[in-house]
Design an enzyme around this catalytic site. Structure first.
Site, PDB file in Angstrom:
ATOM      1  N   HIS A  54     -18.220  19.429 -79.485  1.00 35.45           N
ATOM      2  CA  HIS A  54     -19.082  20.734 -79.203  1.00 35.45           C
ATOM      3  C   HIS A  54     -18.664  22.166 -79.727  1.00 35.45           C
ATOM      4  O   HIS A  54     -17.702  22.668 -79.051  1.00 35.45           O
ATOM      5  CB  HIS A  54     -18.873  20.680 -77.618  1.00 35.45           C
ATOM      6  CG  HIS A  54     -19.727  21.741 -76.760  1.00 35.45           C
ATOM      7  ND1 HIS A  54     -20.034  21.564 -75.633  1.00 35.45           N
ATOM      8  CD2 HIS A  54     -20.489  22.837 -77.317  1.00 35.45           C
ATOM      9  CE1 HIS A  54     -21.223  22.391 -75.042  1.00 35.45           C
ATOM     10  NE2 HIS A  54     -21.260  23.150 -76.056  1.00 35.45           N
ATOM     11  N   ARG A  58     -22.953  28.912 -85.509  1.00 33.70           N
ATOM     12  CA  ARG A  58     -23.709  30.045 -85.441  1.00 33.70           C
ATOM     13  C   ARG A  58     -24.440  30.340 -86.972  1.00 33.70           C
ATOM     14  O   ARG A  58     -25.345  31.190 -87.275  1.00 33.70           O
ATOM     15  CB  ARG A  58     -23.031  31.579 -85.471  1.00 33.70           C
ATOM     16  CG  ARG A  58     -22.097  31.288 -84.158  1.00 33.70           C
ATOM     17  CD  ARG A  58     -23.039  31.333 -82.915  1.00 33.70           C
ATOM     18  NE  ARG A  58     -22.332  31.568 -81.526  1.00 33.70           N
ATOM     19  CZ  ARG A  58     -22.659  31.170 -80.441  1.00 33.70           C
ATOM     20  NH1 ARG A  58     -23.932  30.274 -80.577  1.00 33.70           N
ATOM     21  NH2 ARG A  58     -22.070  31.229 -79.392  1.00 33.70           N
ATOM     22  N   ASN A  88     -28.247  25.180 -81.364  1.00 31.94           N
ATOM     23  CA  ASN A  88     -28.713  26.546 -81.167  1.00 31.94           C
ATOM     24  C   ASN A  88     -28.640  27.635 -82.138  1.00 31.94           C
ATOM     25  O   ASN A  88     -28.136  28.769 -81.713  1.00 31.94           O
ATOM     26  CB  ASN A  88     -28.356  26.904 -79.591  1.00 31.94           C
ATOM     27  CG  ASN A  88     -27.023  27.181 -79.403  1.00 31.94           C
ATOM     28  OD1 ASN A  88     -26.219  26.594 -80.132  1.00 31.94           O
ATOM     29  ND2 ASN A  88     -26.514  27.732 -78.358  1.00 31.94           N
ATOM     30  N   ASP A 148     -28.118  22.460 -75.835  1.00 31.05           N
ATOM     31  CA  ASP A 148     -26.883  23.109 -75.465  1.00 31.05           C
ATOM     32  C   ASP A 148     -27.119  24.676 -75.439  1.00 31.05           C
ATOM     33  O   ASP A 148     -27.592  25.230 -76.487  1.00 31.05           O
ATOM     34  CB  ASP A 148     -25.470  22.717 -75.910  1.00 31.05           C
ATOM     35  CG  ASP A 148     -24.445  23.788 -75.641  1.00 31.05           C
ATOM     36  OD1 ASP A 148     -24.448  23.348 -74.371  1.00 31.05           O
ATOM     37  OD2 ASP A 148     -23.910  24.228 -76.184  1.00 31.05           O
ATOM     38  N   HIS A 175     -26.516  19.880 -71.230  1.00 29.27           N
ATOM     39  CA  HIS A 175     -26.146  21.040 -70.641  1.00 29.27           C
ATOM     40  C   HIS A 175     -26.498  20.749 -69.252  1.00 29.27           C
ATOM     41  O   HIS A 175     -27.695  21.486 -69.214  1.00 29.27           O
ATOM     42  CB  HIS A 175     -26.463  22.285 -71.514  1.00 29.27           C
ATOM     43  CG  HIS A 175     -26.073  23.430 -70.721  1.00 29.27           C
ATOM     44  ND1 HIS A 175     -25.251  24.386 -71.651  1.00 29.27           N
ATOM     45  CD2 HIS A 175     -26.426  23.853 -69.734  1.00 29.27           C
ATOM     46  CE1 HIS A 175     -25.039  25.463 -70.763  1.00 29.27           C
ATOM     47  NE2 HIS A 175     -25.871  25.283 -69.551  1.00 29.27           N
ATOM     48  N   HIS A 228     -19.197  19.988 -70.829  1.00 32.75           N
ATOM     49  CA  HIS A 228     -18.467  20.662 -70.033  1.00 32.75           C
ATOM     50  C   HIS A 228     -18.726  20.607 -68.576  1.00 32.75           C
ATOM     51  O   HIS A 228     -19.007  21.587 -67.862  1.00 32.75           O
ATOM     52  CB  HIS A 228     -18.726  22.295 -70.541  1.00 32.75           C
ATOM     53  CG  HIS A 228     -20.216  22.641 -71.037  1.00 32.75           C
ATOM     54  ND1 HIS A 228     -21.369  22.484 -70.169  1.00 32.75           N
ATOM     55  CD2 HIS A 228     -20.690  23.311 -71.970  1.00 32.75           C
ATOM     56  CE1 HIS A 228     -22.300  22.884 -70.622  1.00 32.75           C
ATOM     57  NE2 HIS A 228     -21.979  23.370 -71.913  1.00 32.75           N
ATOM     58  N   ASN A 274     -20.375  29.823 -69.656  1.00 26.15           N
ATOM     59  CA  ASN A 274     -21.452  28.674 -69.101  1.00 26.15           C
ATOM     60  C   ASN A 274     -21.204  27.412 -69.407  1.00 26.15           C
ATOM     61  O   ASN A 274     -21.462  26.934 -70.665  1.00 26.15           O
ATOM     62  CB  ASN A 274     -22.803  29.294 -69.549  1.00 26.15           C
ATOM     63  CG  ASN A 274     -23.992  28.531 -68.850  1.00 26.15           C
ATOM     64  OD1 ASN A 274     -23.748  28.098 -67.915  1.00 26.15           O
ATOM     65  ND2 ASN A 274     -25.418  28.869 -69.066  1.00 26.15           N
ATOM     66  N   ASP A 301     -16.244  23.733 -76.786  1.00 28.86           N
ATOM     67  CA  ASP A 301     -17.337  24.379 -76.524  1.00 28.86           C
ATOM     68  C   ASP A 301     -17.131  25.929 -77.389  1.00 28.86           C
ATOM     69  O   ASP A 301     -17.107  26.959 -76.694  1.00 28.86           O
ATOM     70  CB  ASP A 301     -17.909  24.713 -75.219  1.00 28.86           C
ATOM     71  CG  ASP A 301     -19.135  25.679 -74.866  1.00 28.86           C
ATOM     72  OD1 ASP A 301     -19.722  25.830 -75.824  1.00 28.86           O
ATOM     73  OD2 ASP A 301     -19.428  25.974 -73.750  1.00 28.86           O
TER      74      ASP A 301
HETATM   75 ZN   LIG Z   1     -23.313  24.414 -72.988  1.00 29.69          ZN
END
Ligand SMILES: [Zn+2]
Length: 431
Positions: A54, A58, A88, A148, A175, A228, A274, A301
């Site tokens: 995880h 970017r 993402n 996610d 998620h 998470h 989050n 994460d």
């Molecule tokens: Zn997440």
């Protein structure tokens, strides 16, 4: 051709021994050429290279916050040899083209294996399934799919996704966040949020999705991995599901093993994540769940954010914190030095099992044995260090641990026998 020997390290924290490497593979020390490099490692622990399930890199899209190169460097410094890159990005990793681009950029840099995670739905919009098959059959060989940052909220989409990945032994990585129950949420819903007057993100919003998804995975006979995990109730649900033979796996982050919602009292957005930091009881339950195997792995994460997205008021700040360079020290502090786990357990939760869940176990998470690829992490468990945000390899600075002392760290990382990170004490050893 390169050859070296690591002498005197405790392999998996257990028996002291010598590990020899030649041309990227672990070999019998007798097969080393004369004059091979020696790495003196008395007092150090040798682990199979760490695998993160995880990571947010970017790139493409937010190279000001992190690039595949800076994130790879941060990974190597933290002891990681492989990181799964979340989808993402901008554009979203929802096509074979994007995942191949990320994968091949990772290979070019060569510091960690970058393994793309594909999006479950087109554009992370939750409406239409992405080209999962094309991503699975691309050069990136995607096996994990996640939206996610956003929950796959529609149960029919979730069911179809679970059905789809069965054909290539993939898994849906969730998620877990009920979007309606967390509208406008700023932190964990509880005493502290009430006192601070911040909108709460209740534990039940995670637990209800975890419960739904383990039931769906059981119904479809597919694999679901919960990201998470942050609440005691989620740990209970996963424990129940496993007892029923449902194929669910779960991860805990270093910050959910260490920090609580009390940190929000500082109004320091570096603590905004989050799912949010929870109560002390939740932290205890997550630690216990990791120790007893209910929670399978630690995943970082790692969520780099540019300063304009974090140096602002709590309410407008982005969620997430850096993780790659501090994870091992936190796990040592919270799980090993506390006596909850051994280093052998750390090898399980940070290397063997994440490699298996990600279906990269042919290359990663292997035992430290002759004939295996030399993906290795050398740890000094007695090298306390103070986190200096400015000295991190990441392009971003959003660590809440600046100024905090951690008990140990990775002092050398090897990817297929190539040193990708060397502590000052070993500098020059490979010249
Ligand atoms: Zn997440």
């Amino acid at each position: 051709m390169s050859a070296f020997i690591i002498t005197g390290a405790k392999v998996n924290g257990e028996v002291q021994g010598d590990v020899a490497v030649r041309d990227g593979v672990i070999v019998d020390p007798a097969d080393l050429p004369a004059g091979a490099t020696r790495i003196e490692a008395d007092g150090l622990v040798l682990l199979p290279g760490l695998v993160d399930l995880h990571t947010h890199l970017r790139e493409p899209g937010r190279e000001d916050a992190e690039t595949i190169e800076s994130g790879s460097r941060a990974g190597a410094r933290g002891g990681w040899v492989a990181v799964h890159a979340m989808a993402n990005t901008n554009p979203v990793a929802d096509t074979a083209g994007v995942v191949e681009q990320v994968w091949s950029r990772g290979r070019e840099i060569g510091l960690v294996d970058v393994i793309p995670v594909g999006a479950v739905t087109v554009g992370l919009k939750g409406e239409h399934l992405s080209e999962m098959g094309a991503m699975a059959h691309s050069r990136a060989r995607v096996r994990l799919f996640s939206d996610d940052g956003i929950c796959v909220y529609d149960p029919v989409i979730m069911r179809r996704a679970l059905e789809y990945v069965k054909s290539f032994d993939g898994a849906i990585v969730q998620h877990a966040q009920d979007l309606r129950l967390t509208e406008g949420s700023q932190m964990h819903e509880g005493e502290v949020s009430a006192e601070l007057g911040l909108t709460g993100w209740p534990a039940v919003a995670e637990e209800s999705i975890v419960a739904r998804d383990v039931l769906l995975a059981g119904h479809v006979g597919s694999r679901v991995h919960i990201q998470h995990l942050s609440t005691a109730g989620s740990v209970d649900i996963v424990r129940w599901a496993k007892s029923r033979g449902i194929h669910v796996t779960a991860e805990a982050t270093p910050h959910h093993l260490l920090l609580t919602h009390e940190e929000a009292r500082t109004y320091n957005p570096l603590f905004k994540v989050n799912p949010p930091l929870r109560t002390a009881e939740d932290v205890e339950a997550v630690r216990a769940g990791l120790a007893d195997g209910t929670i399978d792995i630690v995943a970082t994460d790692h969520a780099p954010h540019a300063s304009e997205d974090k140096d602002c008021e709590w309410a407008s700040a982005s969620s997430g914190m850096l993780g790659l360079e501090t994870a091992l020290g936190i796990v040592q502090q919270v799980m090993v030095d506390s006596g909850l786990m051994t280093w052998k357990d750390v090898a399980r939760v940070m290397s063997h099992t994440p490699a298996r869940i990600g279906r990269v176990e042919a290359a990663h998470g292997r035992p430290i044995a002759v004939g295996e690829p030399a993906n290795l992490t050398l740890v000094d468990p007695q090298a306390p260090w103070t986190v200096d945000a400015a000295a991190l390899a990441s392009r971003s600075r959003n660590t809440p641990y600046a100024g905090r002392e951690l008990p140990g760290r990775a002092v050398a990382t090897f990817l297929r026998g190539k040193p990708t990170h060397l502590d000052a004490r070993f500098e020059g050893a490979f010249e």
